[in-house]
Design an enzyme around this catalytic site. Structure first.
Site, PDB file in Angstrom:
ATOM      1  N   THR A 144       0.809  -1.222   0.000  1.00 38.92           N
ATOM      2  CA  THR A 144       0.000   0.000   0.000  1.00 38.92           C
ATOM      3  C   THR A 144       0.840   1.268   0.000  1.00 38.92           C
ATOM      4  OG1 THR A 144      -1.777  -1.166   1.139  1.00 38.92           O
ATOM      5  CG2 THR A 144      -1.832   1.238   1.220  1.00 38.92           C
ATOM      6  N   ASP A 145       1.950   1.278   0.742  1.00 44.17           N
ATOM      7  CA  ASP A 145       2.739   2.518   0.823  1.00 44.17           C
ATOM      8  C   ASP A 145       3.253   2.947  -0.545  1.00 44.17           C
ATOM      9  OD1 ASP A 145       4.391   0.277   0.847  1.00 44.17           O
ATOM     10  OD2 ASP A 145       5.826   1.100   2.290  1.00 44.17           O
ATOM     11  N   GLY A 146       3.710   1.983  -1.348  1.00 41.21           N
ATOM     12  CA  GLY A 146       4.182   2.324  -2.684  1.00 41.21           C
ATOM     13  C   GLY A 146       3.074   2.884  -3.559  1.00 41.21           C
ATOM     14  N   ASP A 210       1.673   4.454   7.002  1.00 42.48           N
ATOM     15  CA  ASP A 210       0.706   4.621   5.901  1.00 42.48           C
ATOM     16  C   ASP A 210      -0.442   5.559   6.277  1.00 42.48           C
ATOM     17  OD1 ASP A 210       2.212   2.871   4.442  1.00 42.48           O
ATOM     18  OD2 ASP A 210       0.758   1.227   4.464  1.00 42.48           O
TER      19      ASP A 210
END
Length: 393
Positions: A144-146, A210
């Site tokens: 998710t962070d990417g 995040d």
């Protein structure tokens, strides 16, 4: 007499040009000096650091580029790194250090390494096989962070260059945001999941770094969809609640959420990524940067309070080392830019003079090669300071 008049007229024009040029140079010098007085960091320094970062970490060809994350002879990269690279290049372009071509090369790599043509999330890792970068079947899941960084970078690109060129950033951003929300946001909590792969108890695990309120505010504004506002509000609530759980304000890399009231507790060691999962480690170290950026852009009171508490803790430390327990005990003795740079950046944003004075050279230490993660975070925070200079100029 006519000849003399023309000569005097040209002399007057030349004199006027000299005055104008001198005035422009004076303004440039004053502007640079003003930047240096505000943050101690000039745009020339930021540009020099950026050129080194590009030299050491950007790989690829004329069509597509990626950020190299390993030190081996065969390249490797991550969706996290691609998000960072796209953010760095668009922020550099905003400050006049680069052009659209480099950003498009990074965007092309993202497009060629999505999970599928129908799924805009990026495969979380690629490794070099011959002349190609390839993901295995197991690697064709998301982080998710990417994806959050890639989406935000596409929005910045749309705002900076528009979407009438070779790549329509607006369409790409909207598609990616739809897939992020449908696959990477927990329907029950409204908070980010670890990726599209979570099941069982890991479905309620959150990577604390995040909780990027500034992104969710922007996503809500950009899409005109209130569901992102809920994610932003729940992220702010979670950050505040985590901050209140201990005197240091430090947060673990990962937390487990349960109940309708969002009960929060650190996961167990090795539940997600490493033995440091329940500590302030190599994921949570990004929190001072992520949260201070929200305060820089939106003046959020909650974001200010959260990061100010973390900064006050680091004021009590003789140095910033890698990894802490939540009660503030250093786990390692070595220093690392991934931990130092976010704190120094937050000190700049909040005007913490103690930390600014103590660590004034951290962000301008020469960019080094073969140390992707801390060096790239250093570059990101440095460019955020550059944007702060531009905004207040």
């Amino acid at each position: 007499m006519v000849f003399m008049f023309r000569r005097h007229k040209y002399q007057w024009l030349i004199s006027g040009l000299i005055i104008l040029v001198s005035f422009a140079i004076g303004i440039a010098i004053y502007s640079t000096q003003s930047e240096t007085r505000r943050t101690g960091i000039s745009s020339q320094t930021i540009q020099s650091q950026y050129q080194l970062w590009k030299k050491f970490y950007l790989r690829g060809d004329k069509t597509q580029k990626f950020v190299k994350t390993n030190n081996g002879t065969k390249d490797q990269t991550l969706s996290e790194a691609q998000g960072y690279g796209m953010l760095i290049t668009v922020m550099a372009a905003q400050q006049g250090f680069d052009n659209q071509r480099v950003f498009n090369q990074l965007t092309n790599y993202y497009l060629n390494h999505r999970i599928s043509s129908q799924d805009s999330l990026m495969a979380w890792r690629q490794k070099q096989q011959g002349n190609k970068m390839v993901s295995t079947k197991a690697e064709k899941t998301s982080a998710t962070d990417g994806d959050l960084d890639i989406a935000y970078a596409l929005i910045l690109a749309d705002k900076h260059w528009g979407s009438k060129g070779k790549i329509n950033y607006h369409i790409l951003a909207m598609r990616l945001l739809d897939d992020i929300y449908s696959q990477e946001i927990n329907v029950k909590t409204g908070l980010p999941k670890l990726g599209d792969w979570t099941k069982g108890r890991n479905n309620n695990v959150v990577r604390t770094s995040d909780l990027i309120s500034v992104y969710f505010r922007e996503f809500a504004s950009y899409t005109k969809d209130g569901k992102w506002t809920k994610t932003m509000q729940n992220s702010q609530y979670t950050l505040q609640k985590l901050s209140n759980q201990n005197r240091t304000g430090l947060m673990p890399d990962f937390i487990m959420i349960s109940g309708n009231d969002l009960n929060l507790k650190a996961v167990k060691a090795n539940q997600v990524a490493s033995k440091y999962d329940a500590q302030y480690a190599f994921n949570a170290c990004r929190i001072p940067w992520r949260v201070a950026y929200d305060y820089q852009m939106n003046h959020s009171r909650i974001s200010k309070n959260v990061v100010a508490k973390i900064d006050r803790f680091f004021e009590t430390q003789k140095k910033i080392t890698a990894i802490y327990t939540l009660n503030g005990r250093p786990v390692e003795n070595y220093e690392n830019e991934a931990f130092c740079a976010p704190v120094v950046y937050s000190a700049e944003v909040l005007g913490n003079q103690v930390l600014k004075k103590r660590y004034k050279k951290v962000l301008i230490n020469p960019i080094v090669d073969k140390d992707y993660y801390p060096t790239t975070i250093q570059m990101l925070t440095l460019l955020a300071i550059g944007n702060m200079n531009n905004k207040t100029r």
